[in-house]
Design an enzyme around this catalytic site. Structure first.
Site, PDB file in Angstrom:
ATOM      1  N   HIS A  13       0.020  -6.852  -9.327  1.00  0.00           N
ATOM      2  CA  HIS A  13       0.100  -5.601  -8.552  1.00  0.00           C
ATOM      3  C   HIS A  13      -1.108  -4.753  -8.919  1.00  0.00           C
ATOM      4  CE1 HIS A  13       2.507  -2.089  -6.794  1.00  0.00           C
ATOM      5  NE2 HIS A  13       1.326  -1.615  -7.126  1.00  0.00           N
ATOM      6  N   HIS A  15      -4.359  -1.998  -7.376  1.00  0.00           N
ATOM      7  CA  HIS A  15      -5.043  -1.206  -6.343  1.00  0.00           C
ATOM      8  C   HIS A  15      -6.548  -1.268  -6.584  1.00  0.00           C
ATOM      9  CE1 HIS A  15      -1.328   0.718  -4.876  1.00  0.00           C
ATOM     10  NE2 HIS A  15      -0.938   0.556  -6.128  1.00  0.00           N
ATOM     11  N   LYS A  99       4.075  -5.950   1.733  1.00  0.00           N
ATOM     12  CA  LYS A  99       4.459  -4.803   0.910  1.00  0.00           C
ATOM     13  C   LYS A  99       5.315  -3.827   1.695  1.00  0.00           C
ATOM     14  CE  LYS A  99       4.283  -1.773  -2.417  1.00  0.00           C
ATOM     15  NZ  LYS A  99       3.732  -1.643  -3.758  1.00  0.00           N
ATOM     16  N   HIS A 136       8.139  -1.316  -3.102  1.00  0.00           N
ATOM     17  CA  HIS A 136       8.074  -0.046  -3.839  1.00  0.00           C
ATOM     18  C   HIS A 136       9.478   0.536  -3.777  1.00  0.00           C
ATOM     19  CE1 HIS A 136       5.995   3.651  -5.375  1.00  0.00           C
ATOM     20  NE2 HIS A 136       7.193   4.103  -5.061  1.00  0.00           N
ATOM     21  N   HIS A 174       6.752  -2.670 -10.213  1.00  0.00           N
ATOM     22  CA  HIS A 174       6.676  -1.605 -11.230  1.00  0.00           C
ATOM     23  C   HIS A 174       8.026  -0.941 -11.509  1.00  0.00           C
ATOM     24  CE1 HIS A 174       6.320   0.661  -7.537  1.00  0.00           C
ATOM     25  NE2 HIS A 174       5.038   0.451  -7.396  1.00  0.00           N
ATOM     26  N   ASP A 247      -0.345  -2.170 -11.679  1.00  0.00           N
ATOM     27  CA  ASP A 247      -0.391  -0.991 -10.814  1.00  0.00           C
ATOM     28  C   ASP A 247      -1.569  -0.100 -11.199  1.00  0.00           C
ATOM     29  OD1 ASP A 247       0.322   0.590  -8.685  1.00  0.00           O
ATOM     30  OD2 ASP A 247       1.971   1.596  -9.705  1.00  0.00           O
TER      31      ASP A 247
HETATM   32  O1  DOR Z   1       1.026   5.676  -9.133  1.00  0.00           O
HETATM   33  C1  DOR Z   1       0.872   5.079  -8.078  1.00  0.00           C
HETATM   34  N1  DOR Z   1      -0.342   4.984  -7.499  1.00  0.00           N
HETATM   35  N2  DOR Z   1       1.932   4.524  -7.484  1.00  0.00           N
HETATM   36  C2  DOR Z   1       1.855   3.981  -6.267  1.00  0.00           C
HETATM   37  O2  DOR Z   1       2.852   3.520  -5.778  1.00  0.00           O
HETATM   38  C3  DOR Z   1       0.591   4.014  -5.507  1.00  0.00           C
HETATM   39  C4  DOR Z   1      -0.562   4.127  -6.389  1.00  0.00           C
HETATM   40  C5  DOR Z   1      -1.838   4.488  -5.658  1.00  0.00           C
HETATM   41  O3  DOR Z   1      -2.118   3.888  -4.629  1.00  0.00           O
HETATM   42  O4  DOR Z   1      -2.552   5.366  -6.139  1.00  0.00           O
HETATM   43 ZN    ZN Z   2       1.011   0.378  -6.757  1.00  0.00          ZN
END
Ligand code: DOR
Ligand code: ZN
Length: 346
Positions: A13, A15, A99, A136, A174, A247
């Site tokens: 997971h 970003h 997702k 999520h 998460h 995450d």
């Molecule tokens: O803390 C987070 N940041 N939780 C999420 O679900 C999205 C993520 C983000 O894209 O910044």
């Molecule tokens: Zn995330």
């Protein structure tokens, strides 16, 4: 001197964003991880196979020369998602999951799902072909306290959905609560849960006691200490239901240190050292391999990586950059608040 050698780990997971931010943060993950499940919450989101193929090309183009890293793409589920496109995406081999963001739950989730009934044809197709749904798991209703949103989601949304569609393969992403740990434990082999590095380290006091610490704010928000302890127990248990999804979510400092700060902890840089520290504290260094390198591939039906990575415990603490510098601004690297001695060997 203590040393551990693991099959090269994966991040289930992650970003990465796009453009200048992608360029800055991708090397932090690619240095240690062979693959990662890439979150699709760009603006606009990655909805179709064509979107995912384009994003994947941009990730590969941003890799530092000579780095091997495989982005495992996901599609962002909307109420307009076409089941046939999802089936094609799975068949292409590029897309490993879809997702589910409840609309309004987190960063760039406005295009997410308001009414699960409207996406049932997509979920039925996924159940048929075995494509995992990455969830999520938080409700968004204003009347539900933010610290209860995960547990309420399990009762009101996830459990009914899994009763309705038992073959659907689900990753609870998460998880942050003992309720999440317990539900994942009983789910059988169609269910798994990812756990972040930071939720093994911080509880809600770290965010709120002695001054507000925006760099510890993420979603789902860190909970009480008993929940952190439940997550530690789960991650180090050796159960194949739990595996690493960092995450790691970069936001520039200007948007974290803000009157309405963004959610996300950036842990790509130091995750492996932090995990070794945590697993050693729990007397479970032998379980790190399952958590970081084996349980994820087993659930996603992929081979374990053939390369390895070594960590060595040294007297001197690790030193990381405090910030990763991107063309759009600095990103603060997660600070665990204690010295860590497990160095990842180059
Ligand atoms: O803390 C987070 N940041 N939780 C999420 O679900 C999205 C993520 C983000 O894209 O910044
Ligand atoms: Zn995330």
């Amino acid at each position: 001197m203590q040393r551990i050698i693991l099959p090269r780990p994966d991040d289930w997971h992650l970003h990465l964003r796009d453009g200048a931010m992608l360029q800055a943060v991708l090397p932090e993950t690619a240095r240690h991880f062979a693959r990662a499940i890439i979150m699709p919450n760009l603006v606009p989101p990655v909805v179709t196979l064509a979107d995912a193929a384009g994003y994947r090309e941009r990730i590969l183009a941003a890799l530092p020369e000579g780095t091997a890293f495989e982005p495992l793409m996901t599609l962002y589920l909307t109420e307009g998602t076409d089941p046939a496109d999802v089936e094609r995406a799975a068949g292409s081999g590029l897309v490993k999951g879809v997702k589910l963001y409840p609309a309004g739950a987190t960063t760039n989730s406005q295009s997410g799902v308001r009414d699960l009934d409207r996406v049932m044809p997509v979920l039925e197709a996924m159940a048929r072909i075995g494509l995992p749904l990455c969830v999520h798991g938080e409700v968004t209703s204003a009347e539900v306290d933010i610290f209860d949103r995960e547990a309420v989601f399990i009762d009101r949304v996830l459990a009914p959905l899994r009763r309705r569609l038992p073959e659907l393969r689900v990753v609870m992403e998460h998880i942050t609560t003992e309720e999440g740990v317990a539900y994942a434990a009983e789910g059988g082999d169609t269910l798994a849960a990812t756990i972040t590095t930071h939720h093994l380290i911080i509880n809600r006091n770290h965010i709120l006691a002695g001054g507000i610490k925006p760099h510890y704010y993420c979603l789902p928000v860190a909970k009480r200490e008993k929940h952190r302890l439940a997550l530690r127990k789960a991650a180090t248990s050796g159960s194949p239901r739990y595996f690493l999804g960092t995450d790691s979510a970069p936001h520039v400092d200007a948007l974290k240190e803000h009157a309405c700060g963004c959610a996300g902890c950036f842990t790509a840089t130091n995750t492996l050292s932090l995990l070794a520290h945590v697993f050693e504290e729990e007397g479970a260094l032998d379980k790190l391999e399952g958590f970081a390198s084996r349980n994820g591939p087993a659930f996603y039906r992929l081979p374990v990586n053939t390369g390895t990575i070594a960590l060595e415990k040294r007297a001197e603490p690790c030193v990381w950059p405090a910030k990763i510098i991107s063309e759009v601004g600095p990103v603060t690297v997660f600070d665990p608040g204690f010295p860590v001695h497990w160095h990842v060997l180059p």
